[in-house]
Scaffold this motif. Structure first.
Motif, PDB file in Angstrom:
ATOM      1  N   TYR A  86      -3.096  -7.602 -12.494  1.00  0.00           N
ATOM      2  CA  TYR A  86      -2.016  -7.905 -11.559  1.00  0.00           C
ATOM      3  C   TYR A  86      -1.288  -6.630 -11.161  1.00  0.00           C
ATOM      4  O   TYR A  86      -1.371  -5.620 -11.847  1.00  0.00           O
ATOM      5  CB  TYR A  86      -1.039  -8.908 -12.194  1.00  0.00           C
ATOM      6  N   LEU A  87      -0.567  -6.698 -10.043  1.00  0.00           N
ATOM      7  CA  LEU A  87       0.276  -5.585  -9.620  1.00  0.00           C
ATOM      8  C   LEU A  87       1.566  -5.609 -10.427  1.00  0.00           C
ATOM      9  O   LEU A  87       2.024  -6.679 -10.845  1.00  0.00           O
ATOM     10  CB  LEU A  87       0.639  -5.716  -8.141  1.00  0.00           C
ATOM     11  N   GLY A  88       2.167  -4.449 -10.595  1.00  0.00           N
ATOM     12  CA  GLY A  88       3.457  -4.374 -11.261  1.00  0.00           C
ATOM     13  C   GLY A  88       4.322  -3.310 -10.614  1.00  0.00           C
ATOM     14  O   GLY A  88       3.809  -2.390  -9.976  1.00  0.00           O
ATOM     15  N   VAL A  89       5.613  -3.449 -10.771  1.00  0.00           N
ATOM     16  CA  VAL A  89       6.561  -2.446 -10.299  1.00  0.00           C
ATOM     17  C   VAL A  89       6.694  -1.417 -11.416  1.00  0.00           C
ATOM     18  O   VAL A  89       6.939  -1.772 -12.572  1.00  0.00           O
ATOM     19  CB  VAL A  89       7.927  -3.072  -9.959  1.00  0.00           C
ATOM     20  N   VAL A  90       6.504  -0.171 -11.072  1.00  0.00           N
ATOM     21  CA  VAL A  90       6.557   0.919 -12.044  1.00  0.00           C
ATOM     22  C   VAL A  90       7.963   0.992 -12.641  1.00  0.00           C
ATOM     23  O   VAL A  90       8.963   0.910 -11.917  1.00  0.00           O
ATOM     24  CB  VAL A  90       6.164   2.263 -11.383  1.00  0.00           C
ATOM     25  N   THR A  91       8.026   1.126 -13.944  1.00  0.00           N
ATOM     26  CA  THR A  91       9.286   1.205 -14.657  1.00  0.00           C
ATOM     27  C   THR A  91      10.165   2.314 -14.069  1.00  0.00           C
ATOM     28  O   THR A  91       9.725   3.442 -13.910  1.00  0.00           O
ATOM     29  CB  THR A  91       9.044   1.492 -16.155  1.00  0.00           C
ATOM     30  N   GLU A 138       0.835  -1.214   0.000  1.00  0.00           N
ATOM     31  CA  GLU A 138       0.000   0.000   0.000  1.00  0.00           C
ATOM     32  C   GLU A 138       0.865   1.258   0.000  1.00  0.00           C
ATOM     33  O   GLU A 138       0.584   2.213  -0.724  1.00  0.00           O
ATOM     34  CB  GLU A 138      -0.962   0.009   1.187  1.00  0.00           C
ATOM     35  N   ASN A 139       1.932   1.258   0.787  1.00  0.00           N
ATOM     36  CA  ASN A 139       2.853   2.393   0.818  1.00  0.00           C
ATOM     37  C   ASN A 139       3.514   2.580  -0.556  1.00  0.00           C
ATOM     38  O   ASN A 139       3.634   3.703  -1.044  1.00  0.00           O
ATOM     39  CB  ASN A 139       3.914   2.193   1.901  1.00  0.00           C
ATOM     40  N   ALA A 140       3.909   1.466  -1.164  1.00  0.00           N
ATOM     41  CA  ALA A 140       4.542   1.534  -2.492  1.00  0.00           C
ATOM     42  C   ALA A 140       3.549   2.046  -3.536  1.00  0.00           C
ATOM     43  O   ALA A 140       3.917   2.804  -4.433  1.00  0.00           O
ATOM     44  CB  ALA A 140       5.077   0.161  -2.884  1.00  0.00           C
ATOM     45  N   LYS A 141       2.287   1.641  -3.414  1.00  0.00           N
ATOM     46  CA  LYS A 141       1.265   2.135  -4.345  1.00  0.00           C
ATOM     47  C   LYS A 141       1.087   3.644  -4.166  1.00  0.00           C
ATOM     48  O   LYS A 141       0.988   4.379  -5.152  1.00  0.00           O
ATOM     49  CB  LYS A 141      -0.062   1.409  -4.121  1.00  0.00           C
ATOM     50  N   ASN A 142       1.054   4.097  -2.921  1.00  0.00           N
ATOM     51  CA  ASN A 142       0.867   5.525  -2.646  1.00  0.00           C
ATOM     52  C   ASN A 142       2.045   6.372  -3.114  1.00  0.00           C
ATOM     53  O   ASN A 142       1.899   7.582  -3.307  1.00  0.00           O
ATOM     54  CB  ASN A 142       0.604   5.754  -1.160  1.00  0.00           C
ATOM     55  N   ASN A 143       3.205   5.746  -3.283  1.00  0.00           N
ATOM     56  CA  ASN A 143       4.402   6.454  -3.742  1.00  0.00           C
ATOM     57  C   ASN A 143       4.749   6.147  -5.193  1.00  0.00           C
ATOM     58  O   ASN A 143       5.857   6.438  -5.643  1.00  0.00           O
ATOM     59  CB  ASN A 143       5.584   6.121  -2.826  1.00  0.00           C
ATOM     60  N   CYS A 144       3.809   5.546  -5.909  1.00  0.00           N
ATOM     61  CA  CYS A 144       3.964   5.257  -7.339  1.00  0.00           C
ATOM     62  C   CYS A 144       5.186   4.378  -7.624  1.00  0.00           C
ATOM     63  O   CYS A 144       5.865   4.539  -8.629  1.00  0.00           O
ATOM     64  CB  CYS A 144       4.023   6.553  -8.140  1.00  0.00           C
ATOM     65  N   VAL A 145       5.442   3.431  -6.723  1.00  0.00           N
ATOM     66  CA  VAL A 145       6.504   2.450  -6.928  1.00  0.00           C
ATOM     67  C   VAL A 145       5.885   1.165  -7.486  1.00  0.00           C
ATOM     68  O   VAL A 145       6.482   0.478  -8.307  1.00  0.00           O
ATOM     69  CB  VAL A 145       7.260   2.162  -5.610  1.00  0.00           C
ATOM     70  N   VAL A 146       4.673   0.875  -7.032  1.00  0.00           N
ATOM     71  CA  VAL A 146       3.904  -0.281  -7.470  1.00  0.00           C
ATOM     72  C   VAL A 146       2.544   0.232  -7.911  1.00  0.00           C
ATOM     73  O   VAL A 146       2.027   1.197  -7.341  1.00  0.00           O
ATOM     74  CB  VAL A 146       3.740  -1.298  -6.314  1.00  0.00           C
TER      75      VAL A 146
END
Length: 118
Positions: A48-53, A33-41
């Motif tokens: 599916y989830l992905g790691v942002v390029t 959730e933290n990674a999503k909020n920081n545009c990392v995931v």
């Protein structure tokens, strides 16, 4: 024609019940959730989830994303089997809902492969 109608009804029923049926699998850990909020995931158009390029994602975060995606795939397979549709249809319907729920500052990956910040 009857087969097409059955599939259409299954897809409608699937879409209506998807959020409730898949909710436990779709829930993410605080790390994700933290990674999503920081545009990392971010959520992707494939369900599916992905790691942002270009994002700096730790191995622990990558492992968590893989685990969640495995759980999602199992849930999609179960829902697809029950509704007589493919896993891809199930995942795409879920993706649409998840991407629409992305909050401000979160990233989503469009079908084109482009990451977009909300």
């Amino acid at each position: 024609m009857e087969q097409t109608l059955k599939k259409l009804v299954a897809v409608i029923l699937l879409a209506a019940g998807l959020a409730v049926s898949a909710a436990p699998v779709l829930a993410a850990s605080p790390l994700v959730e933290n990674a999503k909020n920081n545009c990392v995931v971010g959520e992707q158009a494939d369900g599916y989830l992905g790691v942002v390029t270009g994002a700096d994602a730790s191995e622990a975060l990558r492992r968590e994303v893989r685990d969640i995606n495995q759980q999602r795939k199992a849930a999609y397979a179960n829902l697809a089997r029950r509704n007589g549709v493919t896993i891809e249809v199930t995942a795409a319907l879920t993706a649409e809902k998840l991407m629409n729920q992305a909050g401000p500052g979160q990233c989503v990956r469009l079908e084109s492969g482009e990451w977009v910040k909300r």
